[in-house]
Design a protein around this motif. Structure first.
Motif, PDB file in Angstrom:
ATOM      1  N   MET A   1       0.859  -1.178   0.000  1.00 34.08           N
ATOM      2  CA  MET A   1       0.000   0.000   0.000  1.00 34.08           C
ATOM      3  C   MET A   1       0.902   1.237   0.000  1.00 34.08           C
ATOM      4  SD  MET A   1      -2.796   1.255   2.816  1.00 34.08           S
ATOM      5  CE  MET A   1      -3.956  -0.010   2.468  1.00 34.08           C
ATOM      6  N   SER A   2       0.576   2.174  -0.834  1.00 34.16           N
ATOM      7  CA  SER A   2       1.382   3.385  -0.938  1.00 34.16           C
ATOM      8  C   SER A   2       1.090   4.321   0.233  1.00 34.16           C
ATOM      9  CB  SER A   2       1.086   4.095  -2.260  1.00 34.16           C
ATOM     10  OG  SER A   2      -0.243   4.585  -2.241  1.00 34.16           O
ATOM     11  N   TRP A   3       1.988   5.254   0.410  1.00 35.64           N
ATOM     12  CA  TRP A   3       1.795   6.189   1.520  1.00 35.64           C
ATOM     13  C   TRP A   3       0.586   7.068   1.290  1.00 35.64           C
ATOM     14  CZ3 TRP A   3       1.998  11.396   0.626  1.00 35.64           C
ATOM     15  CH2 TRP A   3       2.596  11.818  -0.568  1.00 35.64           C
ATOM     16  N   GLU A   4       0.249   7.321   0.027  1.00 35.89           N
ATOM     17  CA  GLU A   4      -0.940   8.139  -0.255  1.00 35.89           C
ATOM     18  C   GLU A   4      -2.196   7.421   0.226  1.00 35.89           C
ATOM     19  OE1 GLU A   4       0.813   6.937  -3.033  1.00 35.89           O
ATOM     20  OE2 GLU A   4       1.968   8.651  -3.731  1.00 35.89           O
ATOM     21  N   GLN A   5      -2.257   6.126  -0.077  1.00 35.47           N
ATOM     22  CA  GLN A   5      -3.418   5.337   0.351  1.00 35.47           C
ATOM     23  C   GLN A   5      -3.474   5.225   1.870  1.00 35.47           C
ATOM     24  OE1 GLN A   5      -5.922   4.357  -1.593  1.00 35.47           O
ATOM     25  NE2 GLN A   5      -4.847   5.459  -3.202  1.00 35.47           N
ATOM     26  N   SER A   6      -2.302   5.147   2.505  1.00 37.07           N
ATOM     27  CA  SER A   6      -2.270   5.100   3.971  1.00 37.07           C
ATOM     28  C   SER A   6      -2.824   6.383   4.566  1.00 37.07           C
ATOM     29  CB  SER A   6      -0.835   4.881   4.461  1.00 37.07           C
ATOM     30  OG  SER A   6      -0.362   3.624   4.068  1.00 37.07           O
ATOM     31  N   LEU A   7      -2.440   7.508   4.000  1.00 37.05           N
ATOM     32  CA  LEU A   7      -2.967   8.788   4.488  1.00 37.05           C
ATOM     33  C   LEU A   7      -4.478   8.880   4.302  1.00 37.05           C
ATOM     34  CD1 LEU A   7      -0.334  11.467   3.384  1.00 37.05           C
ATOM     35  CD2 LEU A   7      -0.917  10.758   5.695  1.00 37.05           C
ATOM     36  N   ILE A   8      -4.953   8.396   3.172  1.00 37.65           N
ATOM     37  CA  ILE A   8      -6.395   8.434   2.913  1.00 37.65           C
ATOM     38  C   ILE A   8      -7.128   7.535   3.913  1.00 37.65           C
ATOM     39  CG2 ILE A   8      -8.189   7.803   1.246  1.00 37.65           C
ATOM     40  CD1 ILE A   8      -6.203   8.732  -0.952  1.00 37.65           C
ATOM     41  N   ARG A   9      -6.570   6.364   4.191  1.00 37.11           N
ATOM     42  CA  ARG A   9      -7.204   5.461   5.164  1.00 37.11           C
ATOM     43  C   ARG A   9      -7.215   6.071   6.555  1.00 37.11           C
ATOM     44  NH1 ARG A   9      -6.060  -0.772   4.704  1.00 37.11           N
ATOM     45  NH2 ARG A   9      -7.283  -0.530   6.579  1.00 37.11           N
ATOM     46  N   GLU A  97     -12.539  17.707   5.048  1.00 37.81           N
ATOM     47  CA  GLU A  97     -11.668  18.527   4.207  1.00 37.81           C
ATOM     48  C   GLU A  97     -10.295  17.895   4.075  1.00 37.81           C
ATOM     49  OE1 GLU A  97     -11.500  22.565   5.579  1.00 37.81           O
ATOM     50  OE2 GLU A  97     -13.673  22.799   5.473  1.00 37.81           O
ATOM     51  N   SER A  98      -9.743  17.420   5.191  1.00 38.54           N
ATOM     52  CA  SER A  98      -8.425  16.779   5.159  1.00 38.54           C
ATOM     53  C   SER A  98      -8.452  15.538   4.283  1.00 38.54           C
ATOM     54  CB  SER A  98      -7.987  16.390   6.571  1.00 38.54           C
ATOM     55  OG  SER A  98      -7.769  17.526   7.353  1.00 38.54           O
ATOM     56  N   GLN A  99      -9.491  14.737   4.435  1.00 39.95           N
ATOM     57  CA  GLN A  99      -9.603  13.529   3.624  1.00 39.95           C
ATOM     58  C   GLN A  99      -9.661  13.884   2.138  1.00 39.95           C
ATOM     59  OE1 GLN A  99     -13.208  11.232   4.116  1.00 39.95           O
ATOM     60  NE2 GLN A  99     -12.196   9.359   3.461  1.00 39.95           N
ATOM     61  N   LYS A 100     -10.432  14.895   1.794  1.00 45.75           N
ATOM     62  CA  LYS A 100     -10.550  15.290   0.386  1.00 45.75           C
ATOM     63  C   LYS A 100      -9.221  15.825  -0.139  1.00 45.75           C
ATOM     64  CE  LYS A 100     -14.581  13.904  -0.107  1.00 45.75           C
ATOM     65  NZ  LYS A 100     -14.732  12.625  -0.770  1.00 45.75           N
ATOM     66  N   LYS A 101      -8.466  16.541   0.707  1.00 43.55           N
ATOM     67  CA  LYS A 101      -7.152  17.039   0.280  1.00 43.55           C
ATOM     68  C   LYS A 101      -6.227  15.870  -0.045  1.00 43.55           C
ATOM     69  CE  LYS A 101      -7.223  21.304   2.949  1.00 43.55           C
ATOM     70  NZ  LYS A 101      -6.670  22.002   4.113  1.00 43.55           N
ATOM     71  N   TYR A 102      -6.206  14.865   0.844  1.00 33.73           N
ATOM     72  CA  TYR A 102      -5.350  13.705   0.609  1.00 33.73           C
ATOM     73  C   TYR A 102      -5.780  12.972  -0.658  1.00 33.73           C
ATOM     74  CZ  TYR A 102      -3.644  14.372   5.391  1.00 33.73           C
ATOM     75  OH  TYR A 102      -3.107  14.884   6.517  1.00 33.73           O
ATOM     76  N   GLU A 103      -7.080  12.825  -0.850  1.00 35.24           N
ATOM     77  CA  GLU A 103      -7.565  12.155  -2.051  1.00 35.24           C
ATOM     78  C   GLU A 103      -7.185  12.939  -3.303  1.00 35.24           C
ATOM     79  OE1 GLU A 103     -11.732  11.768  -1.277  1.00 35.24           O
ATOM     80  OE2 GLU A 103     -11.475   9.946  -0.070  1.00 35.24           O
ATOM     81  N   HIS A 104      -7.264  14.265  -3.219  1.00 37.81           N
ATOM     82  CA  HIS A 104      -6.903  15.109  -4.355  1.00 37.81           C
ATOM     83  C   HIS A 104      -5.414  14.965  -4.674  1.00 37.81           C
ATOM     84  CE1 HIS A 104      -7.210  18.451  -7.133  1.00 37.81           C
ATOM     85  NE2 HIS A 104      -6.173  19.015  -6.544  1.00 37.81           N
ATOM     86  N   VAL A 105      -4.573  14.992  -3.645  1.00 45.23           N
ATOM     87  CA  VAL A 105      -3.133  14.844  -3.850  1.00 45.23           C
ATOM     88  C   VAL A 105      -2.832  13.471  -4.446  1.00 45.23           C
ATOM     89  CG1 VAL A 105      -0.933  14.586  -2.617  1.00 45.23           C
ATOM     90  CG2 VAL A 105      -2.433  16.503  -2.089  1.00 45.23           C
ATOM     91  N   ALA A 106      -3.469  12.429  -3.920  1.00 51.46           N
ATOM     92  CA  ALA A 106      -3.228  11.072  -4.435  1.00 51.46           C
ATOM     93  C   ALA A 106      -3.667  10.962  -5.896  1.00 51.46           C
ATOM     94  CB  ALA A 106      -3.971  10.056  -3.577  1.00 51.46           C
ATOM     95  N   ALA A 107      -4.791  11.575  -6.235  1.00 45.24           N
ATOM     96  CA  ALA A 107      -5.256  11.536  -7.620  1.00 45.24           C
ATOM     97  C   ALA A 107      -4.278  12.274  -8.528  1.00 45.24           C
ATOM     98  CB  ALA A 107      -6.649  12.143  -7.736  1.00 45.24           C
TER      99      ALA A 107
END
Length: 141
Positions: A1-9, A97-107
């Motif tokens: 699992m990538s760090w981006e996915q970890s942050l989103i989780r 908001e934080s979750q959406k920011k992480y999802e945006h960065v990961a995308a």
């Protein structure tokens, strides 16, 4: 699992935790409001009883002052819980908001990875084309 996915989780877990907290606060407020309604119903029932039993009127003032104090305590509790609910809603909004920011960065990172892969593939195909063009062909063509 990538760090981006970890942050989103992790952000998703934070959202879930704050949703549960908000639900608990709302349930406490609703319970306090129900207690207030029950107290009002008790007062109405007591007033109706006093109308039918005049001798019970001697105790009415003490009963009503006790009910007034209970009512004030319940209203104060409702005000405090309402303020807590407002804070819980704000915290939940921040978590979303934080979750959406992480999802945006990961995308964005996924898009960049796809673009880089496409660029590498194009470069490899161009190099393959140059190699094939520079090869001497058999048969004089």
């Amino acid at each position: 699992m990538s760090w981006e996915q970890s942050l989103i989780r992790i952000a998703g877990y934070e959202v879930e935790t704050r949703q549960k907290r908000l639900a608990e606060v709302v349930a406490r407020r609703e319970a306090a409001e129900m207690r207030l309604l029950m107290l009002d119903a008790e007062i109405e029932a007591e007033v109706a009883f006093i109308r039918t039993e005049p001798l019970a009127a001697f105790h009415q003032s003490g009963y009503m002052s006790g009910c007034k104090e209970r009512r004030i305590r319940i209203l104060t509790e409702i005000d405090l819980i309402t303020a807590e609910e407002s804070g819980a809603r704000d915290a939940l909004a921040e978590a979303f908001e934080s979750q959406k920011k992480y999802e945006h960065v990961a995308a964005g990172m996924a898009r960049r990875k796809a673009q880089d892969a496409a660029r590498r593939e194009t470069a490899e195909l161009d190099e393959l084309g140059v190699r094939q063009a520079s090869r001497p062909r058999a048969g004089g063509f």
